[in-house]
Scaffold this motif. Structure first.
Motif, PDB file in Angstrom:
ATOM      1  N   ARG A   1       0.829  -1.217   0.000  1.00  0.00           N
ATOM      2  CA  ARG A   1       0.000   0.000   0.000  1.00  0.00           C
ATOM      3  C   ARG A   1       0.857   1.258   0.000  1.00  0.00           C
ATOM      4  N   GLU A   2       1.907   1.257   0.818  1.00  0.00           N
ATOM      5  CA  GLU A   2       2.739   2.460   0.920  1.00  0.00           C
ATOM      6  C   GLU A   2       3.486   2.715  -0.386  1.00  0.00           C
ATOM      7  N   LYS A   3       3.938   1.660  -1.050  1.00  0.00           N
ATOM      8  CA  LYS A   3       4.618   1.840  -2.346  1.00  0.00           C
ATOM      9  C   LYS A   3       3.653   2.452  -3.361  1.00  0.00           C
ATOM     10  N   ILE A   4       2.404   1.977  -3.354  1.00  0.00           N
ATOM     11  CA  ILE A   4       1.404   2.535  -4.269  1.00  0.00           C
ATOM     12  C   ILE A   4       1.180   4.011  -3.948  1.00  0.00           C
ATOM     13  N   ARG A   5       1.002   4.329  -2.664  1.00  0.00           N
ATOM     14  CA  ARG A   5       0.770   5.725  -2.272  1.00  0.00           C
ATOM     15  C   ARG A   5       1.944   6.604  -2.684  1.00  0.00           C
ATOM     16  N   GLU A   6       3.168   6.140  -2.403  1.00  0.00           N
ATOM     17  CA  GLU A   6       4.365   6.909  -2.766  1.00  0.00           C
ATOM     18  C   GLU A   6       4.440   7.140  -4.272  1.00  0.00           C
ATOM     19  N   PHE A   7       4.125   6.104  -5.046  1.00  0.00           N
ATOM     20  CA  PHE A   7       4.176   6.238  -6.499  1.00  0.00           C
ATOM     21  C   PHE A   7       3.141   7.260  -6.970  1.00  0.00           C
TER      22      PHE A   7
ATOM     23  N   TYR B   1      -5.922   5.251  -4.715  1.00  0.00           N
ATOM     24  CA  TYR B   1      -4.522   4.846  -4.657  1.00  0.00           C
ATOM     25  C   TYR B   1      -3.956   4.894  -3.237  1.00  0.00           C
ATOM     26  N   ALA B   2      -4.725   5.446  -2.292  1.00  0.00           N
ATOM     27  CA  ALA B   2      -4.204   5.607  -0.933  1.00  0.00           C
ATOM     28  C   ALA B   2      -5.165   5.148   0.152  1.00  0.00           C
ATOM     29  N   ASP B   3      -6.447   5.189  -0.118  1.00  0.00           N
ATOM     30  CA  ASP B   3      -7.451   4.914   0.905  1.00  0.00           C
ATOM     31  C   ASP B   3      -8.227   3.642   0.561  1.00  0.00           C
ATOM     32  N   PRO B   4      -8.055   2.572   1.371  1.00  0.00           N
ATOM     33  CA  PRO B   4      -8.761   1.319   1.080  1.00  0.00           C
ATOM     34  C   PRO B   4     -10.282   1.488   0.996  1.00  0.00           C
ATOM     35  N   GLU B   5     -10.849   2.355   1.824  1.00  0.00           N
ATOM     36  CA  GLU B   5     -12.305   2.545   1.797  1.00  0.00           C
ATOM     37  C   GLU B   5     -12.739   3.237   0.503  1.00  0.00           C
ATOM     38  N   ALA B   6     -11.962   4.197   0.041  1.00  0.00           N
ATOM     39  CA  ALA B   6     -12.275   4.864  -1.228  1.00  0.00           C
ATOM     40  C   ALA B   6     -12.196   3.860  -2.380  1.00  0.00           C
TER      41      ALA B   6
ATOM     42  N   LEU C   1     -15.401   2.123  -4.855  1.00  0.00           N
ATOM     43  CA  LEU C   1     -15.372   2.060  -6.319  1.00  0.00           C
ATOM     44  C   LEU C   1     -15.428   0.618  -6.837  1.00  0.00           C
ATOM     45  N   GLY C   2     -15.576  -0.343  -5.916  1.00  0.00           N
ATOM     46  CA  GLY C   2     -15.702  -1.741  -6.317  1.00  0.00           C
ATOM     47  C   GLY C   2     -14.411  -2.526  -6.325  1.00  0.00           C
ATOM     48  N   HIS C   3     -13.343  -1.967  -5.772  1.00  0.00           N
ATOM     49  CA  HIS C   3     -12.056  -2.653  -5.733  1.00  0.00           C
ATOM     50  C   HIS C   3     -11.869  -3.333  -4.383  1.00  0.00           C
TER      51      HIS C   3
ATOM     52  N   TYR D   1      -3.842  -4.147 -19.695  1.00  0.00           N
ATOM     53  CA  TYR D   1      -4.259  -4.745 -18.430  1.00  0.00           C
ATOM     54  C   TYR D   1      -5.373  -5.772 -18.605  1.00  0.00           C
ATOM     55  N   THR D   2      -5.267  -6.862 -17.845  1.00  0.00           N
ATOM     56  CA  THR D   2      -6.367  -7.804 -17.682  1.00  0.00           C
ATOM     57  C   THR D   2      -7.177  -7.397 -16.458  1.00  0.00           C
ATOM     58  N   ARG D   3      -6.472  -6.930 -15.430  1.00  0.00           N
ATOM     59  CA  ARG D   3      -7.107  -6.426 -14.208  1.00  0.00           C
ATOM     60  C   ARG D   3      -6.154  -5.449 -13.538  1.00  0.00           C
ATOM     61  N   PRO D   4      -6.674  -4.627 -12.606  1.00  0.00           N
ATOM     62  CA  PRO D   4      -5.779  -3.696 -11.899  1.00  0.00           C
ATOM     63  C   PRO D   4      -4.779  -4.429 -11.003  1.00  0.00           C
ATOM     64  N   VAL D   5      -3.725  -3.722 -10.649  1.00  0.00           N
ATOM     65  CA  VAL D   5      -2.758  -4.196  -9.657  1.00  0.00           C
ATOM     66  C   VAL D   5      -3.226  -3.677  -8.308  1.00  0.00           C
ATOM     67  N   TYR D   6      -3.302  -4.590  -7.338  1.00  0.00           N
ATOM     68  CA  TYR D   6      -3.774  -4.241  -6.000  1.00  0.00           C
ATOM     69  C   TYR D   6      -2.677  -4.424  -4.961  1.00  0.00           C
ATOM     70  N   ALA D   7      -2.813  -3.669  -3.855  1.00  0.00           N
ATOM     71  CA  ALA D   7      -1.948  -3.897  -2.700  1.00  0.00           C
ATOM     72  C   ALA D   7      -2.133  -5.347  -2.272  1.00  0.00           C
ATOM     73  N   GLY D   8      -1.017  -5.996  -1.961  1.00  0.00           N
ATOM     74  CA  GLY D   8      -1.055  -7.396  -1.558  1.00  0.00           C
ATOM     75  C   GLY D   8      -0.783  -8.366  -2.686  1.00  0.00           C
TER      76      GLY D   8
END
Length: 152
Positions: free
Chosen positions: A22-28, A39-44, A48-50, A93-100
């Motif tokens: 998550r932090e790498k995504i936020r930093e990027f 890109y920073a808030d899991p609830e946001a 959006l369905g992610h 893309y086939t699907r988005p890249v997610y934290a984890g």
């Protein structure tokens, strides 16, 4: 000296898994100036369905370019990296890249061309998740400038 055309189609071993944090995504996202809250808030992101924060589309460049290092550093290829500039980049893309996500990249030399003495190298990076499912394909174009093209 032109790069060897026989390298077209050569595939390199998959990389070790890269765990997307998550932090790498936020930093990027901050680095590229994208304030999308997904890109920073899991609830946001979930709103959006992610399933978790997702990475900006160009995030995977960091891992696909590192994987392309296997090609760049292949002594048999003979690429003079001191002469290389980044020519182009694209993603499918086939699907988005997610934290984890735990992602591996397999690099393949897709094309080698010589134009005006410059070597042009196209590398395809296939990115898969831990289950072996395709996530994204990244194409990187590198241009090795011809000798004598240095700026004064």
């Amino acid at each position: 000296m032109a790069l060897d055309q026989s390298f077209v189609g050569r595939t390199y071993p998959p990389t070790d898994p890269y765990e997307v944090g998550r932090e790498k995504i936020r930093e990027f996202a901050v680095a590229v100036g994208d304030a999308n809250p997904a890109y920073a808030d899991p609830e946001a992101a979930k709103a959006l369905g992610h399933r978790d924060v997702l990475a900006p589309p160009t995030f995977v460049f960091a891992i696909t370019f590192k994987a392309a290092g296997q090609v760049i550093e292949d002594p048999q290829l003979g690429l003079d990296y001191s002469r290389v500039v980044h020519g182009d980049q694209r993603f499918a893309y086939t699907r988005p890249v997610y934290a984890g996500d735990r992602l591996t990249v397999t690099s393949t030399i897709e094309a080698i061309k010589t134009m005006a003495g410059n070597d042009i190298l196209d590398i395809r990076g296939e990115v898969h998740d831990e289950a072996g499912e395709h996530v994204v394909t990244a194409w990187t174009k590198l241009v090795a400038r011809a000798a004598g093209t240095e700026e004064a």
